[in-house]
Design a protein around this motif. Structure first.
Motif, PDB file in Angstrom:
ATOM      1  N   LEU A  12       0.828  -1.204   0.000  1.00  0.00           N
ATOM      2  CA  LEU A  12       0.000   0.000   0.000  1.00  0.00           C
ATOM      3  C   LEU A  12       0.865   1.258   0.000  1.00  0.00           C
ATOM      4  CD1 LEU A  12      -2.748  -1.142   2.539  1.00  0.00           C
ATOM      5  CD2 LEU A  12      -2.993  -0.905   0.065  1.00  0.00           C
ATOM      6  N   MET A  13       1.943   1.248   0.792  1.00  0.00           N
ATOM      7  CA  MET A  13       2.817   2.419   0.835  1.00  0.00           C
ATOM      8  C   MET A  13       3.488   2.664  -0.514  1.00  0.00           C
ATOM      9  SD  MET A  13       4.614   2.397   4.616  1.00  0.00           S
ATOM     10  CE  MET A  13       5.271   0.733   4.498  1.00  0.00           C
ATOM     11  N   LEU A  14       3.987   1.597  -1.132  1.00  0.00           N
ATOM     12  CA  LEU A  14       4.647   1.764  -2.431  1.00  0.00           C
ATOM     13  C   LEU A  14       3.660   2.211  -3.505  1.00  0.00           C
ATOM     14  CD1 LEU A  14       7.091  -1.303  -2.599  1.00  0.00           C
ATOM     15  CD2 LEU A  14       7.646   1.101  -2.159  1.00  0.00           C
ATOM     16  N   THR A  15       2.437   1.679  -3.448  1.00  0.00           N
ATOM     17  CA  THR A  15       1.421   2.088  -4.423  1.00  0.00           C
ATOM     18  C   THR A  15       1.169   3.587  -4.332  1.00  0.00           C
ATOM     19  OG1 THR A  15       0.357  -0.085  -4.285  1.00  0.00           O
ATOM     20  CG2 THR A  15      -0.943   1.711  -5.212  1.00  0.00           C
ATOM     21  N   GLY A  16       1.046   4.087  -3.089  1.00  0.00           N
ATOM     22  CA  GLY A  16       0.835   5.516  -2.889  1.00  0.00           C
ATOM     23  C   GLY A  16       2.047   6.344  -3.278  1.00  0.00           C
ATOM     24  N   LEU A  17       3.244   5.872  -2.913  1.00  0.00           N
ATOM     25  CA  LEU A  17       4.461   6.603  -3.256  1.00  0.00           C
ATOM     26  C   LEU A  17       4.679   6.651  -4.765  1.00  0.00           C
ATOM     27  CD1 LEU A  17       6.920   5.279  -0.510  1.00  0.00           C
ATOM     28  CD2 LEU A  17       6.013   7.604  -0.718  1.00  0.00           C
ATOM     29  N   ASN A  18       4.413   5.550  -5.434  1.00  0.00           N
ATOM     30  CA  ASN A  18       4.589   5.521  -6.894  1.00  0.00           C
ATOM     31  C   ASN A  18       3.738   6.588  -7.569  1.00  0.00           C
ATOM     32  OD1 ASN A  18       6.325   3.373  -6.617  1.00  0.00           O
ATOM     33  ND2 ASN A  18       4.879   1.833  -7.350  1.00  0.00           N
ATOM     34  N   LEU A  19       2.480   6.632  -7.184  1.00  0.00           N
ATOM     35  CA  LEU A  19       1.568   7.600  -7.795  1.00  0.00           C
ATOM     36  C   LEU A  19       1.873   9.017  -7.337  1.00  0.00           C
ATOM     37  CD1 LEU A  19      -0.912   8.228  -9.525  1.00  0.00           C
ATOM     38  CD2 LEU A  19      -2.347   7.709  -7.528  1.00  0.00           C
ATOM     39  N   GLY A  20       2.075   9.198  -6.011  1.00  0.00           N
ATOM     40  CA  GLY A  20       2.278  10.539  -5.466  1.00  0.00           C
ATOM     41  C   GLY A  20       3.533  11.206  -5.992  1.00  0.00           C
ATOM     42  N   PHE A  21       4.667  10.502  -5.966  1.00  0.00           N
ATOM     43  CA  PHE A  21       5.922  11.093  -6.425  1.00  0.00           C
ATOM     44  C   PHE A  21       5.915  11.325  -7.932  1.00  0.00           C
ATOM     45  CE2 PHE A  21       8.102   9.876  -2.415  1.00  0.00           C
ATOM     46  CZ  PHE A  21       8.737  11.087  -2.181  1.00  0.00           C
ATOM     47  N   THR A  22       5.300  10.406  -8.684  1.00  0.00           N
ATOM     48  CA  THR A  22       5.272  10.590 -10.140  1.00  0.00           C
ATOM     49  C   THR A  22       4.474  11.829 -10.517  1.00  0.00           C
ATOM     50  OG1 THR A  22       5.378   8.185 -10.436  1.00  0.00           O
ATOM     51  CG2 THR A  22       4.733   9.483 -12.339  1.00  0.00           C
ATOM     52  N   LYS A  23       3.327  12.033  -9.899  1.00  0.00           N
ATOM     53  CA  LYS A  23       2.518  13.220 -10.189  1.00  0.00           C
ATOM     54  C   LYS A  23       3.195  14.488  -9.684  1.00  0.00           C
ATOM     55  CE  LYS A  23      -1.933  13.042 -10.135  1.00  0.00           C
ATOM     56  NZ  LYS A  23      -3.358  12.896  -9.705  1.00  0.00           N
ATOM     57  N   LEU A  24       3.886  14.376  -8.544  1.00  0.00           N
ATOM     58  CA  LEU A  24       4.563  15.544  -7.990  1.00  0.00           C
ATOM     59  C   LEU A  24       5.731  15.986  -8.866  1.00  0.00           C
ATOM     60  CD1 LEU A  24       4.946  17.511  -5.563  1.00  0.00           C
ATOM     61  CD2 LEU A  24       6.466  15.779  -4.563  1.00  0.00           C
ATOM     62  N   ILE A  25       6.497  15.029  -9.379  1.00  0.00           N
ATOM     63  CA  ILE A  25       7.699  15.353 -10.147  1.00  0.00           C
ATOM     64  C   ILE A  25       7.393  15.573 -11.628  1.00  0.00           C
ATOM     65  CG2 ILE A  25       9.939  14.456 -10.908  1.00  0.00           C
ATOM     66  CD1 ILE A  25      10.146  13.045  -8.197  1.00  0.00           C
ATOM     67  N   SER A  26       6.563  14.696 -12.194  1.00  0.00           N
ATOM     68  CA  SER A  26       6.302  14.758 -13.633  1.00  0.00           C
ATOM     69  C   SER A  26       5.040  15.522 -13.986  1.00  0.00           C
ATOM     70  CB  SER A  26       6.211  13.336 -14.218  1.00  0.00           C
ATOM     71  OG  SER A  26       7.395  12.619 -13.971  1.00  0.00           O
ATOM     72  N   GLY A  27       4.148  15.696 -13.019  1.00  0.00           N
ATOM     73  CA  GLY A  27       2.891  16.383 -13.288  1.00  0.00           C
ATOM     74  C   GLY A  27       1.836  15.485 -13.893  1.00  0.00           C
ATOM     75  N   THR A  28       2.189  14.236 -14.202  1.00  0.00           N
ATOM     76  CA  THR A  28       1.250  13.264 -14.766  1.00  0.00           C
ATOM     77  C   THR A  28       1.460  11.932 -14.043  1.00  0.00           C
ATOM     78  OG1 THR A  28       2.778  12.507 -16.494  1.00  0.00           O
ATOM     79  CG2 THR A  28       1.379  14.396 -17.021  1.00  0.00           C
ATOM     80  N   VAL A  29       0.735  10.905 -14.497  1.00  0.00           N
ATOM     81  CA  VAL A  29       0.861   9.588 -13.867  1.00  0.00           C
ATOM     82  C   VAL A  29       1.947   8.744 -14.527  1.00  0.00           C
ATOM     83  CG1 VAL A  29      -1.530   9.541 -13.095  1.00  0.00           C
ATOM     84  CG2 VAL A  29      -0.956   8.627 -15.360  1.00  0.00           C
ATOM     85  N   SER A  30       2.676   9.320 -15.488  1.00  0.00           N
ATOM     86  CA  SER A  30       3.761   8.588 -16.145  1.00  0.00           C
ATOM     87  C   SER A  30       5.036   9.420 -16.116  1.00  0.00           C
ATOM     88  CB  SER A  30       3.393   8.237 -17.590  1.00  0.00           C
ATOM     89  OG  SER A  30       3.218   9.409 -18.365  1.00  0.00           O
ATOM     90  N   THR A  31       6.158   8.750 -16.282  1.00  0.00           N
ATOM     91  CA  THR A  31       7.447   9.434 -16.252  1.00  0.00           C
ATOM     92  C   THR A  31       7.742  10.108 -17.592  1.00  0.00           C
ATOM     93  OG1 THR A  31       8.595   7.414 -16.950  1.00  0.00           O
ATOM     94  CG2 THR A  31       8.367   7.799 -14.580  1.00  0.00           C
ATOM     95  N   LYS A  32       8.739  10.975 -17.579  1.00  0.00           N
ATOM     96  CA  LYS A  32       9.190  11.625 -18.807  1.00  0.00           C
ATOM     97  C   LYS A  32      10.093  10.669 -19.593  1.00  0.00           C
ATOM     98  CE  LYS A  32       7.350  15.622 -17.627  1.00  0.00           C
ATOM     99  NZ  LYS A  32       6.194  16.192 -18.346  1.00  0.00           N
ATOM    100  N   SER A  33      10.193  10.900 -20.875  1.00  0.00           N
ATOM    101  CA  SER A  33      11.038  10.064 -21.724  1.00  0.00           C
ATOM    102  C   SER A  33      12.519  10.300 -21.415  1.00  0.00           C
ATOM    103  CB  SER A  33      10.763  10.373 -23.199  1.00  0.00           C
ATOM    104  OG  SER A  33      11.694   9.695 -24.017  1.00  0.00           O
ATOM    105  N   ILE A  34      13.276   9.211 -21.309  1.00  0.00           N
ATOM    106  CA  ILE A  34      14.722   9.318 -21.101  1.00  0.00           C
ATOM    107  C   ILE A  34      15.479   8.639 -22.251  1.00  0.00           C
ATOM    108  CG2 ILE A  34      14.505   9.445 -18.590  1.00  0.00           C
ATOM    109  CD1 ILE A  34      15.393   6.484 -18.511  1.00  0.00           C
ATOM    110  N   GLY A  35      14.775   8.364 -23.354  1.00  0.00           N
ATOM    111  CA  GLY A  35      15.364   7.636 -24.467  1.00  0.00           C
ATOM    112  C   GLY A  35      16.536   8.330 -25.137  1.00  0.00           C
ATOM    113  N   ASP A  36      16.629   9.668 -24.985  1.00  0.00           N
ATOM    114  CA  ASP A  36      17.712  10.394 -25.636  1.00  0.00           C
ATOM    115  C   ASP A  36      18.847  10.719 -24.672  1.00  0.00           C
ATOM    116  OD1 ASP A  36      16.264  12.110 -24.078  1.00  0.00           O
ATOM    117  OD2 ASP A  36      16.229  13.754 -25.535  1.00  0.00           O
ATOM    118  N   MET A  37      18.792  10.158 -23.455  1.00  0.00           N
ATOM    119  CA  MET A  37      19.815  10.470 -22.458  1.00  0.00           C
ATOM    120  C   MET A  37      21.017   9.547 -22.597  1.00  0.00           C
ATOM    121  SD  MET A  37      17.603  11.415 -19.034  1.00  0.00           S
ATOM    122  CE  MET A  37      19.100  11.977 -18.220  1.00  0.00           C
ATOM    123  N   GLU A  38      22.148  10.014 -22.096  1.00  0.00           N
ATOM    124  CA  GLU A  38      23.395   9.253 -22.171  1.00  0.00           C
ATOM    125  C   GLU A  38      23.273   7.937 -21.385  1.00  0.00           C
ATOM    126  OE1 GLU A  38      28.178   9.805 -21.124  1.00  0.00           O
ATOM    127  OE2 GLU A  38      26.721  11.405 -20.681  1.00  0.00           O
ATOM    128  N   GLY A  39      23.730   6.875 -21.986  1.00  0.00           N
ATOM    129  CA  GLY A  39      23.709   5.574 -21.324  1.00  0.00           C
ATOM    130  C   GLY A  39      22.480   4.742 -21.621  1.00  0.00           C
TER     131      GLY A  39
END
Length: 345
Positions: A143-170
């Motif tokens: 339950l804690m991880l479910t809440g953290l996954n959603l809460g931090f993603t919306k807080l950092i990305s503004g949406t329920v999904s992460t930003k693309s990192i496909g063009d980043m080094e590595g």
């Protein structure tokens, strides 16, 4: 001559091949896998095509990577209901850390490994310190991880999904390690098969050839008796939860580098599928019995069923019914096999 002298020491008697076979936890699952394979080979014309079998193996490997350590944990007498969302947490940490810190994605991968292992240590530590059932401890973590996954993603990305990192080094090199594809002849195989095979080999070696394997079986059979003979129960359980966390990290990186972005709500419910694969593979709910190879066979049965229904052009809504039926049949067959093994001793 006394009767004691006439009766040979049973420890010196060599078991027959049939008796050893009946004593294997994965026997029932192997029989079931053969039956499922033959069934879909008959009812689905495209099931035996190389491309279809590679798809089945991919589905089995993505489940099997997690089913192996979950099986070891169940042999040790415990559960982990947070395993499904932990996979998503691992992927989210890698992605968001790399994106926010504008770092090489391998830095995010490394941070994700440390944090995911820490979650495993937390589960094991809470279990051993509180003596609460693992069901309660890991349900709380779920339950804690479910809440953290959603809460931090919306807080950092503004949406329920992460930003693309496909063009980043590595990213290209990380994709080769966690989400690449191998071509053998005309068949494309995912790198998850190699990760899966490696985990099966290591887990089987640990269970059958090391002192730690004896500890796992002892803890799952009776932890008080195990503690009385010097088994490090606390370290064993924490180690088992760290094993689940490590596999969750591998699965999470595969998820991230396969699709570039991660949905924060993914993974919920997958923990039950991992447990089902382990049970189908011969693990007992009560602990102390099972094998890593059995969990692999259980995952293979899952892959054949999930994709076989599609190739047979049936309504996929029936999949859950077949999965439930396989779980019940496997549990009954495994119980029968174990009774036969005990009776033949």
């Amino acid at each position: 001559m006394s009767s004691a002298a006439q009766t040979p020491d049973e420890r010196l008697l060599r078991a027959s091949p049939l008796r050893r076979l009946l004593g294997r936890p994965e026997l029932g699952s192997v029989v079931g896998a053969v039956a499922v394979f033959v069934f879909f080979s008959v009812v689905a014309d495209s099931f035996l095509r190389p491309s279809s079998l590679s798809t089945v193996l991919y589905a089995a490997s993505t489940l099997g990577i997690m089913a192996v350590p979950v099986a070891l944990l169940m042999i040790g007498g415990e559960f982990d209901l947070s395993a499904g969302v932990m996979v998503t947490s691992s992927a989210l940490i890698s992605s968001m850390f790399s994106y926010q810190m504008t770092a090489n994605v391998w830095v995010g991968v490394g941070v994700s490994l440390l944090v995911t292992l820490a979650i495993g240590v937390f589960n094991g530590f809470m279990l051993t310190r509180t003596r609460l059932p693992s069901f309660i401890i890991t349900l709380g973590t779920f339950l804690m991880l479910t809440g953290l996954n959603l809460g931090f993603t919306k807080l950092i990305s503004g949406t329920v999904s992460t930003k693309s990192i496909g063009d980043m080094e590595g990213f290209p090199s990380a994709k080769k390690v966690f989400a690449s594809q191998l071509t053998i002849g005309n068949v494309d195989l995912k790198v998850t098969l190699l990760w899966w095979a490696a985990l099966i080999a290591v887990a089987t070696w640990v269970l059958l050839r090391t002192r730690a394997g004896n500890w796992i079986f002892a803890v799952g059979g009776n932890d008080d008796a195990a503690r009385a003979v010097g088994v490090p129960v606390v370290k064993t359980r924490i180690g088992l939860y760290m094993g689940v966390a490590f596999a969750a990290w591998i699965s999470g990186q595969h998820l991230l580098f396969s699709y570039d972005v991660v949905q924060s709500g993914e993974g919920v419910g997958n923990e039950l599928t991992y447990i089902i694969a382990a049970v189908i593979g011969g693990c007992l709910i009560t602990g102390g019995y099972g094998s890593a190879i059995g969990s692999a066979v259980g995952a293979f049965i899952f892959g054949m069923t999930s994709k076989g229904i599609v190739y047979a052009e049936w309504n996929p809504d029936w999949f859950k019914f077949f999965l439930g039926a396989m779980l019940l049949l496997a549990a009954l067959l495994n119980a029968w096999v174990r009774k036969r093994a005990e009776a033949s001793r």
